[in-house]
Design an enzyme around this catalytic site. Structure first.
Site, PDB file in Angstrom:
ATOM      1  N   LYS A 148     -40.898 -17.566 148.624  1.00  0.00           N
ATOM      2  CA  LYS A 148     -41.274 -16.458 147.730  1.00  0.00           C
ATOM      3  C   LYS A 148     -40.760 -15.112 148.251  1.00  0.00           C
ATOM      4  O   LYS A 148     -40.216 -14.325 147.489  1.00  0.00           O
ATOM      5  CB  LYS A 148     -42.814 -16.377 147.582  1.00  0.00           C
ATOM      6  CG  LYS A 148     -43.439 -17.620 146.977  1.00  0.00           C
ATOM      7  CD  LYS A 148     -44.928 -17.431 146.701  1.00  0.00           C
ATOM      8  CE  LYS A 148     -45.764 -17.257 147.955  1.00  0.00           C
ATOM      9  NZ  LYS A 148     -45.807 -18.428 148.845  1.00  0.00           N
TER      10      LYS A 148
ATOM     11  N   ARG B 197     -53.687 -15.207 144.182  1.00  0.00           N
ATOM     12  CA  ARG B 197     -53.816 -16.524 144.812  1.00  0.00           C
ATOM     13  C   ARG B 197     -55.066 -17.245 144.360  1.00  0.00           C
ATOM     14  O   ARG B 197     -55.257 -18.402 144.725  1.00  0.00           O
ATOM     15  CB  ARG B 197     -53.865 -16.347 146.319  1.00  0.00           C
ATOM     16  CG  ARG B 197     -52.503 -16.521 147.006  1.00  0.00           C
ATOM     17  CD  ARG B 197     -52.768 -16.423 148.466  1.00  0.00           C
ATOM     18  NE  ARG B 197     -51.867 -16.979 149.398  1.00  0.00           N
ATOM     19  CZ  ARG B 197     -50.856 -16.350 149.986  1.00  0.00           C
ATOM     20  NH1 ARG B 197     -50.494 -15.170 149.594  1.00  0.00           N
ATOM     21  NH2 ARG B 197     -50.189 -16.928 150.955  1.00  0.00           N
TER      22      ARG B 197
ATOM     23  N   ARG C 238     -38.893 -20.066 160.457  1.00  0.00           N
ATOM     24  CA  ARG C 238     -38.925 -18.717 159.891  1.00  0.00           C
ATOM     25  C   ARG C 238     -39.135 -17.652 160.969  1.00  0.00           C
ATOM     26  O   ARG C 238     -39.914 -17.819 161.895  1.00  0.00           O
ATOM     27  CB  ARG C 238     -40.073 -18.641 158.880  1.00  0.00           C
ATOM     28  CG  ARG C 238     -40.261 -17.272 158.303  1.00  0.00           C
ATOM     29  CD  ARG C 238     -40.934 -17.336 156.999  1.00  0.00           C
ATOM     30  NE  ARG C 238     -42.325 -17.770 157.079  1.00  0.00           N
ATOM     31  CZ  ARG C 238     -43.110 -17.828 156.006  1.00  0.00           C
ATOM     32  NH1 ARG C 238     -42.634 -17.532 154.819  1.00  0.00           N
ATOM     33  NH2 ARG C 238     -44.354 -18.220 156.131  1.00  0.00           N
TER      34      ARG C 238
ATOM     35  N   ARG D 208     -44.369 -15.713 162.961  1.00  0.00           N
ATOM     36  CA  ARG D 208     -45.751 -15.409 162.599  1.00  0.00           C
ATOM     37  C   ARG D 208     -46.701 -16.398 163.256  1.00  0.00           C
ATOM     38  O   ARG D 208     -46.411 -17.590 163.302  1.00  0.00           O
ATOM     39  CB  ARG D 208     -45.912 -15.511 161.076  1.00  0.00           C
ATOM     40  CG  ARG D 208     -45.445 -14.289 160.366  1.00  0.00           C
ATOM     41  CD  ARG D 208     -45.318 -14.498 158.888  1.00  0.00           C
ATOM     42  NE  ARG D 208     -46.464 -15.179 158.270  1.00  0.00           N
ATOM     43  CZ  ARG D 208     -46.598 -15.323 156.952  1.00  0.00           C
ATOM     44  NH1 ARG D 208     -45.675 -14.831 156.138  1.00  0.00           N
ATOM     45  NH2 ARG D 208     -47.626 -15.950 156.440  1.00  0.00           N
TER      46      ARG D 208
ATOM     47  N   ARG E 259     -52.743 -24.030 155.437  1.00  0.00           N
ATOM     48  CA  ARG E 259     -52.290 -23.147 154.355  1.00  0.00           C
ATOM     49  C   ARG E 259     -51.808 -23.958 153.147  1.00  0.00           C
ATOM     50  O   ARG E 259     -52.020 -23.568 152.002  1.00  0.00           O
ATOM     51  CB  ARG E 259     -51.185 -22.219 154.862  1.00  0.00           C
ATOM     52  CG  ARG E 259     -51.742 -21.152 155.813  1.00  0.00           C
ATOM     53  CD  ARG E 259     -50.658 -20.459 156.574  1.00  0.00           C
ATOM     54  NE  ARG E 259     -49.812 -19.654 155.722  1.00  0.00           N
ATOM     55  CZ  ARG E 259     -48.572 -19.282 156.051  1.00  0.00           C
ATOM     56  NH1 ARG E 259     -48.046 -19.661 157.207  1.00  0.00           N
ATOM     57  NH2 ARG E 259     -47.871 -18.535 155.235  1.00  0.00           N
TER      58      ARG E 259
END
Ligand code: AMP
Length: 219
Positions: free
Chosen positions: A14, A89, A128, A161, A172
């Protein structure tokens, strides 16, 4: 004011898709995750409140999210066009966003659902890396920076992260299925849902631009 929404599992791309769209149009990227990370970095009361949830991969309460989103929209230009990434969300956030947009006489243009197989999601998240300064997103293999560990845009330091750790990633994904999944039906019923095959970055952006009015270029 106009708005588009990006829905998708964590790691669906996203943030990257929103960045490409904002580079090629006059849409402004609004990421609640980035805004919360800014608050954490600044050590604000809101950041401290959010941290406990974020570290576990849980959702931050709706009222906290709505406070930061409303403040953001109020500080923007009245005719701004937003692409929301990671927001809403929950169904409650979706309803409240509908109210906020209506109160500005604004229109929700479409809701993109970025679809990717789960194995790809896990690979994307584990590789990431994010810029500490400007929030730009990289991947150690798929979108490497020109210099390892350094942001191409601002020279900031790249980091992983905390919530991209495997255990948190699994939570998640579960949270996404349970709490955010309902939004897919909600927006489908409103006739706004656009499914996007998000396996390839370039094609993802192209599919999105086709659905955004004036989504050609800034020129
Ligand atoms: P993201 O960068 O969008 O993956 O968000 C990182 C974390 O911030 C999430 O796992 C949540 O803890 C929190 N968060 C971001 N956006 C929201 C939202 N709209 N509602 C609730 N929590 C959020």
């Amino acid at each position: 004011m106009q708005a588009a929404i990006l829905l998708g599992a964590p790691g669906a791309g996203k943030g990257t898709a929103a960045e490409s769209v904002t580079e090629q149009t006059d849409f402004v990227h609004v990421s609640t995750g980035n805004m919360l990370r800014e608050e954490l970095k600044a050590g604000s009361a809101l950041g401290r409140e959010a941290r406990a949830y974020m570290d576990k991969g849980e959702l931050v309460p709706d009222d906290v999210i709505m406070r930061i989103v409303t403040a953001r929209l109020e500080s923007g230009a009245p005719d701004a066009r937003y692409v929301f990434d990671g927001f809403p969300r929950t169904l409650e956030q979706a309803r409240l966003l509908g109210d906020v947009l209506a109160s500005h006489g604004a229109r929700l243009l479409c809701v993109f659902l970025l679809e990717v197989p789960e194995a790809l999601v896990v690979d994307r998240m584990s590789g990431r890396r994010i810029c500490r300064e400007c929030g730009a997103v990289y991947h150690i293999r798929n979108i490497p920076p020109r210099r390892e560990g350094v942001c191409d845009h601002c020279g900031g330091e790249l980091y992983q992260r905390d919530d991209d750790a495997e255990e948190t990633v699994r939570n998640r994904l579960a949270v996404f299925r349970k709490q955010t999944g309902g939004l897919i039906d909600y927006y489908q019923r409103m006739g706004l849902l656009v499914r996007v095959d998000a396996r390839d970055r370039e094609l993802t952006t192209q599919q999105m631009l086709r659905h955004l009015p004036g989504g050609g270029s800034r020129t």
